[in-house]
Motif scaffolding. Structure first.
Motif, PDB file in Angstrom:
ATOM      1  N   UNK A   1       0.814  -1.214   0.000  1.00 28.35           N
ATOM      2  CA  UNK A   1       0.000   0.000   0.000  1.00 28.35           C
ATOM      3  C   UNK A   1       0.850   1.266   0.000  1.00 28.35           C
ATOM      4  N   UNK A   2       2.047   1.184   0.562  1.00 30.01           N
ATOM      5  CA  UNK A   2       2.886   2.385   0.696  1.00 30.01           C
ATOM      6  C   UNK A   2       4.284   2.142   0.114  1.00 30.01           C
ATOM      7  N   UNK A   3       4.348   1.469  -1.044  1.00 27.33           N
ATOM      8  CA  UNK A   3       5.638   1.058  -1.606  1.00 27.33           C
ATOM      9  C   UNK A   3       6.285   2.144  -2.452  1.00 27.33           C
ATOM     10  N   UNK A   4       5.553   3.185  -2.823  1.00 28.89           N
ATOM     11  CA  UNK A   4       6.122   4.205  -3.712  1.00 28.89           C
ATOM     12  C   UNK A   4       7.374   4.856  -3.142  1.00 28.89           C
ATOM     13  N   UNK A   5       7.392   5.316  -1.875  1.00 26.67           N
ATOM     14  CA  UNK A   5       8.633   5.916  -1.351  1.00 26.67           C
ATOM     15  C   UNK A   5       9.810   4.949  -1.355  1.00 26.67           C
ATOM     16  N   UNK A   6       9.535   3.677  -1.094  1.00 31.79           N
ATOM     17  CA  UNK A   6      10.613   2.684  -1.086  1.00 31.79           C
ATOM     18  C   UNK A   6      11.211   2.532  -2.481  1.00 31.79           C
TER      19      UNK A   6
ATOM     20  N   UNK B   1      11.151   4.736  -4.890  1.00 28.56           N
ATOM     21  CA  UNK B   1      11.875   5.964  -5.213  1.00 28.56           C
ATOM     22  C   UNK B   1      13.255   5.974  -4.562  1.00 28.56           C
ATOM     23  N   UNK B   2      13.320   5.477  -3.318  1.00 35.57           N
ATOM     24  CA  UNK B   2      14.602   5.415  -2.622  1.00 35.57           C
ATOM     25  C   UNK B   2      15.577   4.453  -3.297  1.00 35.57           C
ATOM     26  N   UNK B   3      15.018   3.444  -3.975  1.00 39.39           N
ATOM     27  CA  UNK B   3      15.853   2.469  -4.688  1.00 39.39           C
ATOM     28  C   UNK B   3      16.212   2.931  -6.096  1.00 39.39           C
ATOM     29  N   UNK B   4      15.812   4.161  -6.442  1.00 35.37           N
ATOM     30  CA  UNK B   4      16.215   4.720  -7.712  1.00 35.37           C
ATOM     31  C   UNK B   4      15.296   4.445  -8.873  1.00 35.37           C
ATOM     32  N   UNK B   5      14.075   3.978  -8.598  1.00 30.90           N
ATOM     33  CA  UNK B   5      13.131   3.714  -9.686  1.00 30.90           C
ATOM     34  C   UNK B   5      12.469   5.022 -10.131  1.00 30.90           C
ATOM     35  N   UNK B   6      12.084   5.116 -11.410  1.00 26.83           N
ATOM     36  CA  UNK B   6      11.431   6.339 -11.903  1.00 26.83           C
ATOM     37  C   UNK B   6      10.148   6.644 -11.143  1.00 26.83           C
ATOM     38  N   UNK B   7       9.828   7.940 -11.039  1.00 28.49           N
ATOM     39  CA  UNK B   7       8.662   8.366 -10.263  1.00 28.49           C
ATOM     40  C   UNK B   7       7.366   7.824 -10.840  1.00 28.49           C
ATOM     41  N   UNK B   8       7.231   7.847 -12.169  1.00 29.43           N
ATOM     42  CA  UNK B   8       5.993   7.359 -12.782  1.00 29.43           C
ATOM     43  C   UNK B   8       5.810   5.869 -12.554  1.00 29.43           C
TER      44      UNK B   8
ATOM     45  N   UNK C   1       7.117   4.082 -10.049  1.00 29.53           N
ATOM     46  CA  UNK C   1       6.871   3.852  -8.620  1.00 29.53           C
ATOM     47  C   UNK C   1       5.411   4.112  -8.257  1.00 29.53           C
ATOM     48  N   UNK C   2       4.853   5.205  -8.788  1.00 32.20           N
ATOM     49  CA  UNK C   2       3.454   5.516  -8.501  1.00 32.20           C
ATOM     50  C   UNK C   2       2.524   4.483  -9.124  1.00 32.20           C
ATOM     51  N   UNK C   3       2.831   4.060 -10.344  1.00 33.43           N
ATOM     52  CA  UNK C   3       2.001   3.069 -11.024  1.00 33.43           C
ATOM     53  C   UNK C   3       2.027   1.719 -10.336  1.00 33.43           C
ATOM     54  N   UNK C   4       3.192   1.298  -9.867  1.00 31.27           N
ATOM     55  CA  UNK C   4       3.315   0.024  -9.164  1.00 31.27           C
ATOM     56  C   UNK C   4       2.528   0.048  -7.866  1.00 31.27           C
ATOM     57  N   UNK C   5       2.576   1.165  -7.151  1.00 37.00           N
ATOM     58  CA  UNK C   5       1.816   1.266  -5.903  1.00 37.00           C
ATOM     59  C   UNK C   5       0.317   1.134  -6.158  1.00 37.00           C
ATOM     60  N   UNK C   6      -0.183   1.805  -7.183  1.00 37.45           N
ATOM     61  CA  UNK C   6      -1.612   1.698  -7.507  1.00 37.45           C
ATOM     62  C   UNK C   6      -1.963   0.264  -7.912  1.00 37.45           C
ATOM     63  N   UNK C   7      -1.107  -0.359  -8.676  1.00 36.36           N
ATOM     64  CA  UNK C   7      -1.326  -1.745  -9.133  1.00 36.36           C
ATOM     65  C   UNK C   7      -1.413  -2.687  -7.941  1.00 36.36           C
ATOM     66  N   UNK C   8      -0.447  -2.596  -7.028  1.00 36.92           N
ATOM     67  CA  UNK C   8      -0.387  -3.522  -5.899  1.00 36.92           C
ATOM     68  C   UNK C   8      -1.511  -3.279  -4.897  1.00 36.92           C
ATOM     69  N   UNK C   9      -1.976  -2.054  -4.788  1.00 31.90           N
ATOM     70  CA  UNK C   9      -3.093  -1.775  -3.876  1.00 31.90           C
ATOM     71  C   UNK C   9      -4.351  -2.525  -4.307  1.00 31.90           C
TER      72      UNK C   9
END
Length: 515
Positions: free
Chosen positions: A155-160, A162-169, A171-179
């Motif tokens: 549910x809150x994987x986007x900041x993680x 981003x910290x690992x160097x993944x692109x912002x778009x 990271x946001x898309x993966x978080x929505x997908x996994x939710x």
């Protein structure tokens, strides 16, 4: 108790389902003394005939399991492919999300249910068949609890990310997908648990039947939700969640209506108080947690290789996609043999047959070596043209042909790792499999592969990454085989199995008396 094992030369060596067909079912279900009748024992072949018969029976049991996991993988692949039609960004999001779901979430189901390989298979033939239903209920409840922190991370994987160097778009898309995909977790865990419950009884084809029905349904759901609703990319996790839930519900129906399941008499009803008994839960987790590590560490290692390949450029990434797709399909073969081996070994330990369990373990290793050798020969024969199945680019095909001998070379070792890993799960020694994986992949193979791939003096690229994986699989395969071959006291494993069954039966009787 150990004197009881002196009769092992007369213990049943036939597959459990053949024993049940020949022996009196009422006797075998009501007593822990599961010796075959004299007339059946006299029909048991000796020597090489016995080993060949066991090997053939294991292969027959493995085939529906292999098909089941192939179909299960196809469900995720279908979701990625349909979502990918929306564009490259959607393809990256769905592929990355499915990968993360496997490594962080679904490995809890696939690894945690290995506890049933031990407890369930031994209980089924150990004279306490209804304990198998307790193990099933405990499995579902505890794995759902273990998944809760994973769901929170999703549910809150986007900041993680981003910290690992993944692109912002991304990271946001993966978080929505996994939710959205979180909604499918109960169905996935329930399906895997019930599938193992049936496999412990020798009912191997039920999950395959369900997945044959659900695979086209999953395709339809993905197309409709992704391309014909406003959900867009989120239609992919929604379709997957619905598919997993329907798989679980359909498998429940198949189980209830199964004549074999009814004859086996393994369902003892819902028993929440017994399921939550602390010592029983602890015993389950002592097997489930190493099982999760055993499965998760191997999957994560291959995903790390995939991520590293992306840093080598588009050509290496394309070739890696071809090779990984091929390896995921081929890996279902040793994995299926391992499931059949864990069930057979656990069943025979439950019948107190040390000799039978030992024969079954060696027969599974023999099957895996033969099948692995055949796969290796086929891969070597078609290495120069295999890449054309996936791409018309001659550079991609050429790189695939250079890496393919490495992938082919570890098929025998991968087979040994799969079959002997199954034997260890049948014994209840998942911790050894997890230990070998951690040492082989994370201490040796990944550092070696990354060094060979990126170091200026070697710079072997994709070939270097796969050399590391070859090293890992040979270490795991032959280490596990050494444990099975010379590091196992089979009579002691039988004694441990008896103790497990008696402890569960004792806990249940105490619970009943307190009521």
């Amino acid at each position: 108790m150990s004197s009881r094992l002196l009769t092992d030369e007369r213990q049943p060596l036939l597959p459990p389902h053949e024993q049940r067909q020949q022996a009196d079912s009422e006797r075998s279900s009501s007593s822990s003394d599961t010796l075959l009748p004299e007339e059946v024992e006299n029909q048991i072949p000796d020597g090489s005939k016995l080993n060949l018969r066991l090997a053939w029976s294991l292969l027959v049991d493995a085939i529906p399991v292999i098909l089941s996991y192939t179909l299960q993988n196809s469900i995720q692949a279908t979701s990625v492919l349909v979502a990918g039609r929306l564009g490259p960004e959607e393809l990256a999001t769905s592929a990355f999300s499915v990968m993360l779901a496997f490594v962080t979430g679904w490995c809890i189901a696939l690894g945690g249910t290995t506890a049933l390989d031990t407890l369930g298979s031994q209980a089924f033939t150990g004279g306490h068949r209804t304990d198998l239903s307790i193990h099933l209920q405990r499995c579902i409840v505890l794995l759902l609890i273990l998944f809760i922190p994973v769901g929170v991370v999703w549910f809150f994987i986007e900041p993680l990310l981003l910290a690992l160097g993944q692109p912002a778009s991304l990271s946001a898309g993966v978080q929505r997908f996994l939710r959205v995909l979180v909604l499918g977790a109960p169905g996935y865990i329930g399906f895997e648990s019930l599938k193992k419950y049936l496999q412990c009884q020798g009912i191997m084809g039920a999950s395959t039947l369900v997945l044959c029905i659900m695979a086209p349904v999953n395709l339809f759901l993905n197309i409709e939700l992704i391309h014909h609703t406003s959900l867009g990319i989120l239609g992919s996790p929604a379709a997957l969640s619905i598919t997993y839930s329907l798989c679980f519900l359909l498998l429940i129906i198949v189980t209830v209506r199964s004549p074999t399941h009814q004859r086996n008499g393994t369902w003892g009803g819902v028993e929440f108080r017994t399921v939550f008994q602390p010592r029983g839960c602890l015993s389950f987790l002592q097997l489930a947690l190493p099982g999760i590590l055993m499965v998760g560490t191997e999957w994560a290692a291959f995903e790390i290789v995939a991520l590293a390949a992306g840093r080598l450029g588009e050509l290496s990434l394309a070739a890696q996609s071809v090779i990984m797709t091929t390896d995921q399909i081929l890996n279902t073969i040793p994995f299926g043999i391992g499931v059949a081996a864990s069930t057979r070994v656990g069943n025979l330990i439950g019948t107190r047959s040390a000799v039978g369990a030992k024969h079954a373990a060696h027969a599974s290793a023999f099957v895996s070596v033969v099948v692995g050798t055949i796969v290796m020969i086929v891969m070597m024969a078609c290495k120069d043209v295999f890449g054309y199945i996936f791409s018309d680019d001659t550079d991609v095909v050429g790189l695939v042909s250079r890496v393919m001998p490495l992938v082919a070379s570890f098929q025998v070792a991968d087979g040994l790792a799969g079959s002997c890993g199954g034997v260890l799960r049948g014994q209840g020694r998942q911790h050894l499999g997890a230990f070998f994986n951690i040492i082989a992949y994370y201490v040796l193979a990944l550092p070696l592969g990354i060094t060979l791939a990126f170091h200026p003096k070697t710079h072997l690229g994709l070939q270097g990454l796969w050399i590391g994986q070859v090293v890992a699989l040979f270490i795991v395969g032959f280490s596990e085989y050494a444990v099975v071959w010379v590091g196992t006291d089979w009579e002691q494993e039988v004694i441990k199995g008896i103790q497990r069954n008696e402890e569960e039966a004792k806990r249940r009787s105490i619970q009943l008396s307190s009521e």
